[in-house]
Design an enzyme around this catalytic site. Sequence first.
Site, mmCIF file in Angstrom:
data_model
loop_
_atom_site.group_PDB
_atom_site.id
_atom_site.type_symbol
_atom_site.label_atom_id
_atom_site.label_comp_id
_atom_site.label_asym_id
_atom_site.label_seq_id
_atom_site.Cartn_x
_atom_site.Cartn_y
_atom_site.Cartn_z
ATOM 1 N N SER A 1 0.748 -1.273 0.003
ATOM 2 C CA SER A 1 0.046 -0.036 -0.013
ATOM 3 C C SER A 1 0.722 1.350 0.175
ATOM 4 O O SER A 1 2.031 1.310 0.254
ATOM 5 C CB SER A 1 -1.036 -0.187 1.321
ATOM 6 N N TYR B 1 -2.261 -0.613 10.661
ATOM 7 C CA TYR B 1 -1.985 -0.993 9.035
ATOM 8 C C TYR B 1 -0.748 -0.590 8.511
ATOM 9 O O TYR B 1 -0.062 -1.178 7.674
ATOM 10 C CB TYR B 1 -3.279 -0.352 8.407
HETATM 11 N N1 LIG Z 1 -8.779 -1.205 -1.311
HETATM 12 C C1 LIG Z 1 -7.807 -0.005 -1.378
HETATM 13 O O1 LIG Z 1 -7.960 1.018 -1.452
HETATM 14 C C2 LIG Z 1 -6.275 -0.706 -1.008
HETATM 15 C C3 LIG Z 1 -5.323 0.190 -1.327
HETATM 16 C C4 LIG Z 1 -3.925 -0.139 -1.218
HETATM 17 C C5 LIG Z 1 -3.872 -1.650 -1.067
HETATM 18 N N2 LIG Z 1 -4.798 -2.470 -0.583
HETATM 19 C C6 LIG Z 1 -4.277 -3.818 -0.372
HETATM 20 O O2 LIG Z 1 -4.929 -4.634 -1.318
HETATM 21 C C7 LIG Z 1 -5.334 -6.068 -0.570
HETATM 22 C C8 LIG Z 1 -6.704 -6.160 -0.743
HETATM 23 O O3 LIG Z 1 -7.552 -5.301 -0.296
HETATM 24 P P1 LIG Z 1 -9.092 -5.289 -0.856
HETATM 25 O O4 LIG Z 1 -9.390 -3.985 -0.544
HETATM 26 O O5 LIG Z 1 -9.121 -6.110 -1.752
HETATM 27 O O6 LIG Z 1 -9.585 -5.856 0.591
HETATM 28 P P2 LIG Z 1 -10.975 -6.624 0.811
HETATM 29 O O7 LIG Z 1 -11.210 -6.680 2.412
HETATM 30 O O8 LIG Z 1 -11.953 -6.390 -0.103
HETATM 31 O O9 LIG Z 1 -10.413 -8.199 0.643
HETATM 32 C C9 LIG Z 1 -9.530 -9.147 1.450
HETATM 33 C C10 LIG Z 1 -9.762 -10.357 1.246
HETATM 34 O O10 LIG Z 1 -8.659 -11.151 2.082
HETATM 35 C C11 LIG Z 1 -9.591 -12.045 2.919
HETATM 36 N N3 LIG Z 1 -8.972 -12.408 4.015
HETATM 37 C C12 LIG Z 1 -8.987 -11.726 5.303
HETATM 38 N N4 LIG Z 1 -8.311 -12.307 6.098
HETATM 39 C C13 LIG Z 1 -7.826 -13.415 5.552
HETATM 40 C C14 LIG Z 1 -7.017 -14.509 6.249
HETATM 41 N N5 LIG Z 1 -6.690 -14.432 7.463
HETATM 42 N N6 LIG Z 1 -6.810 -15.542 5.658
HETATM 43 C C15 LIG Z 1 -7.328 -15.669 4.188
HETATM 44 N N7 LIG Z 1 -7.847 -14.567 3.582
HETATM 45 C C16 LIG Z 1 -8.335 -13.538 4.536
HETATM 46 C C17 LIG Z 1 -11.043 -11.455 3.229
HETATM 47 O O11 LIG Z 1 -11.807 -12.597 3.205
HETATM 48 C C18 LIG Z 1 -11.208 -10.907 1.768
HETATM 49 O O12 LIG Z 1 -11.778 -11.641 0.803
HETATM 50 C C19 LIG Z 1 -5.023 -5.618 1.039
HETATM 51 O O13 LIG Z 1 -3.460 -6.257 1.162
HETATM 52 C C20 LIG Z 1 -4.947 -4.147 1.144
HETATM 53 O O14 LIG Z 1 -4.136 -3.867 2.292
HETATM 54 C C21 LIG Z 1 -6.203 -2.067 -0.794
#
Ligand SMILES: NC(=O)c1ccc[n+]([C@@H]2O[C@H](COP(=O)([O-])OP(=O)(O)OC[C@H]3O[C@@H](n4cnc5c(N)ncnc54)[C@H](O)[C@@H]3O)[C@@H](O)[C@H]2O)c1
Length: 262
Positions: free
Chosen positions: A143, A156
């Site tokens: 991120s 985070y």
């Molecule tokens: N959404 C954003 O704006 C954004 C920005 C930068 C980085 N990210 C990163 O992208 C990645 C995905 O984010 P997202 O927004 O799609 O999140 P999200 O919450 O939509 O999806 C995350 C998924 O991970 C699964 N998960 C959570 N804990 C788990 C575990 N212990 N074991 C297995 N699966 C597990 C959840 O069930 C979910 O399906 C993350 O690492 C997040 O930090 C997201």
Amino acid sequence: MELCLQDKITIITGAGRGLGEALSYGFAKEGAIICPWDIDKENLERVCEKLGAINKLGKKAVIDITDESQVEKEVRLIEESFGRIDILIANAGILHAYEITEFPEDIWRKIIEVNLTGYFICAKYVARVMKKQRKGVIIQINSKSGKKGSYWNSAYAASKFGGIGLTQSMALDLAPFGIRVNAICPGNILESPLWQTSLFQQYSKKWGISIEEVKRKYVEQVPLGRPCTYEDVLNVAIFLASDRSDYMTGQAINVTGGQEMR
Ligand SMILES: NC(=O)c1ccc[n+]([C@@H]2O[C@H](COP(=O)([O-])OP(=O)(O)OC[C@H]3O[C@@H](n4cnc5c(N)ncnc54)[C@H](O)[C@@H]3O)[C@@H](O)[C@H]2O)c1
């Protein structure tokens, strides 16, 4: 046309929704055979149905990436089924926002556990297989908060800063075995469920402004003038997974429209 990830056995964690779901479809369209992992069974089933229509499905797993024995077992099963693992995308992550003096310790620990220790556990077992192959690619979805402190997001940001240290250290350990390890640092993906179902409402309440105003506030911080999309992250992930980035390891690549510049 030769697809750039044809038949690459690819584990994607957190594939049940959001960015992990989008990366799964995008990699499958490039010819990769996806092994989608998620803790959420229902979402995983939904994604697998769609994935099956794009390409041959690998081995799906309802799994908690913080449980070392589950990860070890699933990696062994994939190795037995396919004989190799080409790519790991460590995407699963969680976010809970609290001001530092109000941050509950158990939630702090959980965030570090999933975002940092979960990444370590998955990479540890997948790298054992890749070392035997003397080839492989590990990509962590990090991120912009992995490079710069984030308001109300100390746990985070700490987990993501740690993820870059882990990425660089693994890159050193694994370079002699032809394994490349890189991270992608996306900006705010405002189309994601994380924003749509949680962050917009939280920030709107916290600042006493409308959701539209929250959105404008975040977009205004981006020099290129728009939010990050799944497609933006997918394009860089495909490049890092392919041989086109053969000389790159230990990097944390910003995909932020210029919001973060180091
Ligand atoms: N959404 C954003 O704006 C954004 C920005 C930068 C980085 N990210 C990163 O992208 C990645 C995905 O984010 P997202 O927004 O799609 O999140 P999200 O919450 O939509 O999806 C995350 C998924 O991970 C699964 N998960 C959570 N804990 C788990 C575990 N212990 N074991 C297995 N699966 C597990 C959840 O069930 C979910 O399906 C993350 O690492 C997040 O930090 C997201």
